[in-house]
Each structure stands twice: as structure tokens, then as C-alpha cells.
Scaffold this motif. Structure first.
Motif, PDB file in Angstrom:
ATOM      1  N   CYS A  21      17.083  16.193   8.506  1.00 50.89           N
ATOM      2  CA  CYS A  21      15.950  15.426   8.006  1.00 50.89           C
ATOM      3  C   CYS A  21      14.892  16.352   7.437  1.00 50.89           C
ATOM      4  O   CYS A  21      14.730  17.480   7.884  1.00 50.89           O
ATOM      5  N   SER A  25      15.919  11.419   5.863  1.00 51.66           N
ATOM      6  CA  SER A  25      17.232  12.044   6.012  1.00 51.66           C
ATOM      7  C   SER A  25      17.869  12.250   4.644  1.00 51.66           C
ATOM      8  O   SER A  25      17.437  11.655   3.644  1.00 51.66           O
ATOM      9  N   TYR A  48       9.967  11.138   8.603  1.00 48.78           N
ATOM     10  CA  TYR A  48      11.125  11.968   8.276  1.00 48.78           C
ATOM     11  C   TYR A  48      11.988  11.230   7.272  1.00 48.78           C
ATOM     12  O   TYR A  48      12.114  10.004   7.325  1.00 48.78           O
ATOM     13  N   GLU A  98      12.284   7.445   8.494  1.00 47.16           N
ATOM     14  CA  GLU A  98      11.915   7.116   9.874  1.00 47.16           C
ATOM     15  C   GLU A  98      10.453   7.476  10.063  1.00 47.16           C
ATOM     16  O   GLU A  98      10.039   8.604   9.802  1.00 47.16           O
ATOM     17  N   LYS A 128      10.889  16.652   7.048  1.00 48.15           N
ATOM     18  CA  LYS A 128       9.644  16.092   7.572  1.00 48.15           C
ATOM     19  C   LYS A 128       8.691  15.878   6.409  1.00 48.15           C
ATOM     20  O   LYS A 128       8.452  16.787   5.613  1.00 48.15           O
ATOM     21  N   GLU A 160       4.922  14.928   4.817  1.00 51.56           N
ATOM     22  CA  GLU A 160       3.509  15.042   5.173  1.00 51.56           C
ATOM     23  C   GLU A 160       2.903  13.642   5.173  1.00 51.56           C
ATOM     24  O   GLU A 160       3.113  12.852   4.253  1.00 51.56           O
ATOM     25  N   ARG A 217       7.518   7.469  12.955  1.00 54.25           N
ATOM     26  CA  ARG A 217       7.233   7.381  14.386  1.00 54.25           C
ATOM     27  C   ARG A 217       5.722   7.323  14.555  1.00 54.25           C
ATOM     28  O   ARG A 217       5.006   8.230  14.135  1.00 54.25           O
ATOM     29  N   GLU A 235       4.321  10.653  12.458  1.00 47.54           N
ATOM     30  CA  GLU A 235       5.287  11.559  11.846  1.00 47.54           C
ATOM     31  C   GLU A 235       6.268  10.745  11.013  1.00 47.54           C
ATOM     32  O   GLU A 235       6.631   9.630  11.391  1.00 47.54           O
TER      33      GLU A 235
END
Length: 196
Positions: free
Chosen positions: A4, A168, A166, A174, A6, A8, A176, A164
Motif C-alpha cells: 500500500c 493499494s 492508504y 482504505e 500511504k 497524505e 482509518r 490515515e
């Protein structure tokens, strides 16, 4: 395990309001009738950016309180039909949103913004055609011709500064959103203190 990237998450509003013209239901039907396969992937049935995602028309640029619903009942029809590319759930520690992002690739981008700690905005730009003229600002034109957006209202018990996101390599986003455990404790203790 899929690798994944990350993303910003912007927590300060650095741009003027991006979505000036809403997507009305008749305009949405007209947009899909053109038959562009990328448009169908991004705005089609089951996509996070579909105005008909939850069975009723909602402009994706409007803030929509996804978190106020029970995830199982909200998405049960989509799951049963096999058309959903969206899932969300909550744990004791966080709210989690997972969604396939059709059309995301080298020519498209995804950005996550948190607006005033109350709304998370997921948006990206489509680069389907090179425009002949850039005289018009895409923020004041028909936004769906230039990109896609979904604005979700955040629940009150979140720590929005620690969100956060992400992406993939198979284009699944995703997000969170940590729950603020102190908020829950304070609410519970505040009730007890008021009772004398």
C-alpha cells in the motif's frame, strides 16, 4: 499481503470550495448516457462515487452521514447484488472505510482532505480528454466532467487529526479514522458528575 501507498491527509483547508455546481439526478443520467467506460466505472452502480450508492440519489459532493448508519443494513443490498465496491465498519479503536477506486492510475490522482474536523472529502481528477481551452476554472464548471468527489460527515467521537489513508496497488482505498477514547470517557464521566 498487498503493498500500500500511504496517502497524505490534508487537515487544513488550503483551497477554495471546489465543487460549485451540484450533480442533479437528470444531469447524472445524461452523463451516464454518453457511454464513456471510465465514467461508468467511476460513477456507476456500487462505486463510492455513485450518487445512487445507497439506493437514493445523493450528490457525491454533498456531505453524507455514512457513519450514522448500521453498516450491515446500509450495504446489505449492494453486498447481496455483488455490485458493491464499498465497505465500512467500526471497531473499538477506529472507523474504517474501504472502497475500490475505478480508473485510478498514473493519469488520475486521489486526495483526502478533512474540512474543519467535521467532513472527510475524497476526491480525484479525471484526465479523460485534453481540454482545448483552460479559460474556465474546473471548480466552477460541471465538476463531474473533471473529477469525482465524495464528502462524508465524521462522527463526533473521532480523532480527525490522526486519520490515515492508504491506496493499494489494486486501487483499493482504505481510510482509518481513529476513535477518540477520551471523548467517550469524558461523555460518560460528565453524565455522572451532573447527577447529585
Amino acid at each position: 499481503m498487498t503493498s500500500c501507498l500511504k496517502l497524505e491527509v490534508q487537515t487544513e483547508d488550503q483551497t477554495p470550495h471546489k465543487w460549485c455546481i451540484s450533480l442533479a439526478e437528470d444531469e447524472f443520467k445524461r452523463l451516464l448516457s454518453h457511454g464513456n467506460p471510465v465514467v461508468h466505472k467511476v460513477f456507476g452502480e456500487g462505486s463510492l462515487f455513485s450518487p445512487l450508492l445507497f439506493g437514493k440519489f445523493f450528490d457525491p459532493s454533498d456531505a453524507f452521514p455514512l457513519w450514522d448508519f448500521e453498516s450491515d443494513s446500509l450495504l446489505s443490498n449492494l453486498r447481496n447484488s455483488g455490485k458493491s465496491s464499498v465497505d465500512w465498519f467500526q471497531t473499538d479503536q477506529a472507523y474504517v472505510l474501504k472502497a475500490e477506486l475505478p480508473g485510478v492510475g498514473k493519469t488520475n490522482n486521489v486526495q483526502i482532505h478533512v474540512e474543519k474536523g467535521k467532513i472527510v472529502e475524497i476526491f480525484g481528477q479525471l484526465k479523460l480528454l485534453q481540454r482545448e481551452s483552460q479559460k474556465k476554472d474546473w471548480r466552477s464548471c460541471n465538476w463531474w466532467e473533471y473529477g469525482y468527489v465524495r464528502r462524508l460527515e465524521l462522527p463526533e467521537d473521532v480523532d480527525w487529526r490522526r486519520i490515515e489513508a492508504y491506496l493499494s496497488i489494486d486501487a483499493v482505498l482504505e481510510i482509518r479514522i481513529p476513535r477518540n477514547l477520551l471523548h467517550s470517557d469524558t461523555s460518560a464521566s460528565g453524565v455522572g458528575k451532573n447527577l447529585e
